[in-house]
Scaffold this motif. Structure first.
Motif, PDB file in Angstrom:
ATOM      1  N   THR A 165     -32.302  -3.451  -0.582  1.00 11.50           N
ATOM      2  CA  THR A 165     -31.650  -4.766  -0.670  1.00 11.50           C
ATOM      3  C   THR A 165     -31.196  -5.037  -2.103  1.00 11.50           C
ATOM      4  OG1 THR A 165     -32.896  -5.679   1.187  1.00 11.50           O
ATOM      5  CG2 THR A 165     -32.058  -7.269  -0.426  1.00 11.50           C
ATOM      6  N   THR A 166     -32.037  -4.729  -3.075  1.00 12.09           N
ATOM      7  CA  THR A 166     -31.679  -4.974  -4.474  1.00 12.09           C
ATOM      8  C   THR A 166     -30.504  -4.100  -4.907  1.00 12.09           C
ATOM      9  OG1 THR A 166     -33.921  -5.685  -4.956  1.00 12.09           O
ATOM     10  CG2 THR A 166     -32.589  -4.970  -6.840  1.00 12.09           C
ATOM     11  N   LEU A 167     -30.483  -2.851  -4.435  1.00  6.14           N
ATOM     12  CA  LEU A 167     -29.320  -1.997  -4.700  1.00  6.14           C
ATOM     13  C   LEU A 167     -28.045  -2.678  -4.206  1.00  6.14           C
ATOM     14  CD1 LEU A 167     -28.113   0.872  -5.486  1.00  6.14           C
ATOM     15  CD2 LEU A 167     -28.467   1.495  -3.098  1.00  6.14           C
ATOM     16  N   GLY A 168     -28.082  -3.193  -2.984  1.00  9.28           N
ATOM     17  CA  GLY A 168     -26.919  -3.869  -2.417  1.00  9.28           C
ATOM     18  C   GLY A 168     -26.556  -5.132  -3.161  1.00  9.28           C
ATOM     19  N   VAL A 169     -27.566  -5.863  -3.638  1.00  9.78           N
ATOM     20  CA  VAL A 169     -27.326  -7.086  -4.399  1.00  9.78           C
ATOM     21  C   VAL A 169     -26.567  -6.763  -5.686  1.00  9.78           C
ATOM     22  CG1 VAL A 169     -28.481  -8.825  -5.846  1.00  9.78           C
ATOM     23  CG2 VAL A 169     -29.213  -8.485  -3.471  1.00  9.78           C
ATOM     24  N   VAL A 170     -27.030  -5.747  -6.431  1.00  8.29           N
ATOM     25  CA  VAL A 170     -26.388  -5.394  -7.700  1.00  8.29           C
ATOM     26  C   VAL A 170     -24.949  -4.958  -7.436  1.00  8.29           C
ATOM     27  CG1 VAL A 170     -26.435  -3.823  -9.678  1.00  8.29           C
ATOM     28  CG2 VAL A 170     -28.570  -4.803  -8.814  1.00  8.29           C
ATOM     29  N   LEU A 229     -37.939   0.405  -8.209  1.00 10.08           N
ATOM     30  CA  LEU A 229     -37.247   1.692  -8.107  1.00 10.08           C
ATOM     31  C   LEU A 229     -37.067   2.333  -9.481  1.00 10.08           C
ATOM     32  CD1 LEU A 229     -34.492   1.010  -5.397  1.00 10.08           C
ATOM     33  CD2 LEU A 229     -36.864   1.712  -5.110  1.00 10.08           C
ATOM     34  N   ASP A 230     -36.972   3.671  -9.439  1.00 12.74           N
ATOM     35  CA  ASP A 230     -36.804   4.496 -10.637  1.00 12.74           C
ATOM     36  C   ASP A 230     -35.773   3.968 -11.626  1.00 12.74           C
ATOM     37  OD1 ASP A 230     -38.554   6.524 -10.046  1.00 12.74           O
ATOM     38  OD2 ASP A 230     -37.057   7.764  -9.025  1.00 12.74           O
ATOM     39  N   TRP A 231     -34.645   3.540 -11.103  1.00 11.56           N
ATOM     40  CA  TRP A 231     -33.498   3.267 -11.967  1.00 11.56           C
ATOM     41  C   TRP A 231     -33.471   1.842 -12.509  1.00 11.56           C
ATOM     42  CZ3 TRP A 231     -30.298  -0.600 -10.076  1.00 11.56           C
ATOM     43  CH2 TRP A 231     -30.409  -0.887  -8.702  1.00 11.56           C
ATOM     44  N   PHE A 232     -34.412   0.975 -12.118  1.00 11.59           N
ATOM     45  CA  PHE A 232     -34.342  -0.429 -12.547  1.00 11.59           C
ATOM     46  C   PHE A 232     -34.359  -0.558 -14.068  1.00 11.59           C
ATOM     47  CE2 PHE A 232     -36.183  -2.547  -8.433  1.00 11.59           C
ATOM     48  CZ  PHE A 232     -35.035  -2.196  -7.757  1.00 11.59           C
ATOM     49  N   GLU A 233     -35.034   0.373 -14.746  1.00 11.27           N
ATOM     50  CA  GLU A 233     -35.087   0.320 -16.211  1.00 11.27           C
ATOM     51  C   GLU A 233     -33.718   0.567 -16.843  1.00 11.27           C
ATOM     52  OE1 GLU A 233     -37.025   3.950 -18.031  1.00 11.27           O
ATOM     53  OE2 GLU A 233     -37.377   4.446 -15.923  1.00 11.27           O
ATOM     54  N   PHE A 234     -32.806   1.210 -16.092  1.00 11.87           N
ATOM     55  CA  PHE A 234     -31.492   1.550 -16.647  1.00 11.87           C
ATOM     56  C   PHE A 234     -30.433   0.499 -16.355  1.00 11.87           C
ATOM     57  CE2 PHE A 234     -32.919   6.056 -15.322  1.00 11.87           C
ATOM     58  CZ  PHE A 234     -33.724   6.176 -16.445  1.00 11.87           C
ATOM     59  N   ALA A 235     -30.739  -0.485 -15.512  1.00  9.49           N
ATOM     60  CA  ALA A 235     -29.744  -1.494 -15.144  1.00  9.49           C
ATOM     61  C   ALA A 235     -29.496  -2.436 -16.318  1.00  9.49           C
ATOM     62  CB  ALA A 235     -30.230  -2.281 -13.931  1.00  9.49           C
ATOM     63  N   THR A 236     -28.371  -3.161 -16.282  1.00  3.50           N
ATOM     64  CA  THR A 236     -28.012  -4.122 -17.328  1.00  3.50           C
ATOM     65  C   THR A 236     -27.895  -5.507 -16.704  1.00  3.50           C
ATOM     66  OG1 THR A 236     -26.728  -2.396 -18.412  1.00  3.50           O
ATOM     67  CG2 THR A 236     -26.378  -4.655 -19.184  1.00  3.50           C
ATOM     68  N   PRO A 237     -28.818  -6.455 -16.999  1.00  5.59           N
ATOM     69  CA  PRO A 237     -30.059  -6.209 -17.735  1.00  5.59           C
ATOM     70  C   PRO A 237     -31.055  -5.442 -16.862  1.00  5.59           C
ATOM     71  CG  PRO A 237     -30.039  -8.440 -16.863  1.00  5.59           C
ATOM     72  CD  PRO A 237     -28.720  -7.836 -16.506  1.00  5.59           C
ATOM     73  N   PRO A 238     -32.105  -4.868 -17.465  1.00  3.31           N
ATOM     74  CA  PRO A 238     -33.108  -4.166 -16.666  1.00  3.31           C
ATOM     75  C   PRO A 238     -33.674  -5.075 -15.569  1.00  3.31           C
ATOM     76  CG  PRO A 238     -33.474  -3.757 -18.999  1.00  3.31           C
ATOM     77  CD  PRO A 238     -32.414  -4.828 -18.912  1.00  3.31           C
ATOM     78  N   ILE A 239     -34.011  -4.500 -14.434  1.00  2.48           N
ATOM     79  CA  ILE A 239     -34.469  -5.270 -13.275  1.00  2.48           C
ATOM     80  C   ILE A 239     -35.993  -5.287 -13.233  1.00  2.48           C
ATOM     81  CG2 ILE A 239     -34.473  -5.347 -10.744  1.00  2.48           C
ATOM     82  CD1 ILE A 239     -31.664  -4.034 -10.859  1.00  2.48           C
ATOM     83  N   SER A 240     -36.565  -6.479 -13.244  1.00  2.00           N
ATOM     84  CA  SER A 240     -38.023  -6.607 -13.102  1.00  2.00           C
ATOM     85  C   SER A 240     -38.376  -6.521 -11.618  1.00  2.00           C
ATOM     86  CB  SER A 240     -38.502  -7.936 -13.685  1.00  2.00           C
ATOM     87  OG  SER A 240     -38.215  -7.974 -15.076  1.00  2.00           O
TER      88      SER A 240
END
Lengths: 328, 328
Positions: free
Chosen positions: B248-253, B276-287
């Motif tokens: 769901t969060t992938l779809g939201v972004v 998820l693995d990639w949340f640290e790489f998102a802008t801004p990072p996803i908590s």
């Protein structure tokens, strides 16, 4: 069709006794077991799976042994294989080797015992005694994505050389000379083929032939982060990094950010074999070879069913495409 | 232990005939089948899996039916379940329902036929006739993460209310008032519980109670992208969005970036159930709420083995933790 009541009558035992024997209980005498099984055989009684498997050759179940179910390439492949199998009247039971030879071998033992009709195998290593004996028993086997030396089975795999060629073209178009390559285990055909294609093509694509830029991990994120750290420790400063599978690229991005900081890491272009969901969100976005797991899974199932039905089945190389996110 | 030769002698048939009967071939006469099976029963002959299953109660194989193997929550859970089972002398065969009730039911049929010792089930919907009959047959079952109304089986699940509480605290600490919530299907206990906890807690955490900010998808990326688009179409402008599971969060972004552009989307904070693995790489990072799939898988296997061994097994709620990436 004969019912369990017919079997009990024919065997001259109570219904409960017939039921216990046919459901595999050991709480029955050898004599009643013998009579019930004989009666069931005479009447062609079909009960549960194992009884059915004893009397007909097919179970309509395929085994699928993947290397790492947490790698999206394999979860996508498994999903496609399952869908295709179901469309054709088969179901798939799945096991996960977790990139571990001993665990893979244990599942081969289980699959042999469960009487699957055939096996889709993404192998971990060389030909094991267990795999040899499974093949000797006449079990139809197709290989997915990775080959095994000495095993003559149809292989449905990514065209690794073609995919690496797309990456080399893209690196050249971006004007990169100092490119780091983080590969996988060269004991695996995928690891070996991707590395070989990269080494063979780098010079003609204007890329440095300095081997300090080359290292390998374990096709998992942890090993890849360590590999890119070793490359940076040699004092080289790549302007681009090529990760040889999806989890490897995750580890590369993590390793670059840890070593260089987010700001400096964001000035390095990363390109990947395997296209992951989140690559579009990275800074900069990560371009990637789309490694067509779904087609490999689908063709693998079709090939295996071909073998089960006694047809000749040829290996196939599946072409990759490239997702260029440089200017989006 | 009796060999296949002993069986052939006792039955008065050729070795090849005994072998064909015991390997399930139909190229044998009913008479020789009856004699071979009777001889095998008398001698307690143990051949392959199905034959073995006919004569002993246990197969040491557990079935695991997950909702969506491409969702990292379930691939992580499957991996942990497998590792724990192997440590205890069991193996796990895995099937993927792909969030589809009919497909789940088909696998329940297969599992019943394969004679597993017990079932770990992440259910898709209400109690189906197939599931009812599996339970009636005495099959030990534990539920993973999602409950089924009317099914009294031990449940190993995330503490959804506690996890949503952590998100509400984090939103409040960030000073958010206009928060969008993208949930999952409320027919599933996970979807219903996360939504209920959010609605119950939002006002006391200083969050707007405007229901225009609330929508639901299908726990997959596509449905979630459509849900956040519907929310934006109502004219509300959230400063933060809460996605109720990883896909769901992938779809939201994705939906935010498509609707608002990368720049405007990067000014909206996103928080997720499932890390998820990639949340640290998102802008801004996803908590994110770290939803402990590995513990659920491990406790589920331990519970199921408990049921198989005849012990009482209690349900457990597994606490979540929170990964705060706001100021990293």
């Amino acid at each position: 069709m004969a019912t369990i009541k017919d079997v009990a009558e024919r065997a001259g035992v109570a219904l409960g006794t017939a039921s216990r024997v046919l459901s595999g209980s050991t709480q029955t005498s050898p004599d009643s077991r013998a009579r019930v099984l004989a009666a069931a055989a005479e009447l062609n009684y079909i009960a549960n799976g194992p009884a059915r498997a004893l009397r007909r050759a097919r179970t309509d179940v395929l085994g699928l042994l993947v290397s790492d179910i947490r790698n999206p390439f394999f979860s996508e492949l498994a999903h496609a294989a399952e869908t295709e199998a179901m469309r054709r009247g088969y179901t798939v039971i799945l096991a996960n080797a977790n990139e571990d030879e001993a665990q893979a071998d244990e599942y081969l033992r289980i699959f042999a015992g469960q009487r699957i009709d055939g096996l889709l195998l993404s192998p971990q290593g060389p030909l094991s005694p267990r795999l040899t004996s499974l093949l000797a028993s006449g079990m139809p086997v197709v290989l997915l994505n990775r080959r095994v030396a000495g095993l003559d089975a149809p292989l449905f795999s990514t065209d690794n050389a073609q995919g690496v060629g797309l990456v080399l073209d893209w690196l050249q178009a971006g004007g990169h000379r100092d490119v780091a390559f983080v590969g996988g285990p060269t004991a695996m055909s995928t690891g070996a083929e991707r590395l070989a294609a990269y080494l063979a093509g780098r010079e003609s694509h204007g890329i440095s032939t300095d081997d300090a830029l080359i290292d390998s991990g374990d096709f998992l994120a942890g090993g890849a982060a360590a590999a890119i750290a070793r490359i940076l420790d040699r004092g080289v400063r790549p302007t681009a990094v090529f990760g040889a599978n999806g989890p490897t690229t995750l580890g590369v991005v993590r390793g670059l950010r840890e070593r260089l900081g987010v700001e400096a890491a964001s000035r390095i272009e990363v390109v990947s074999f395997d296209n992951l969901d989140w690559f579009e969100f990275a800074t900069p976005p990560i371009s990637a070879v789309r490694n067509d797991a779904a087609t490999i899974g689908r063709l693998g199932v079709a090939g295996l069913i071909g073998l089960i039905e006694g047809r000749d089945v040829a290996s196939e190389r599946i072409e990759t495409t490239f997702v260029d996110r440089r200017n989006v």
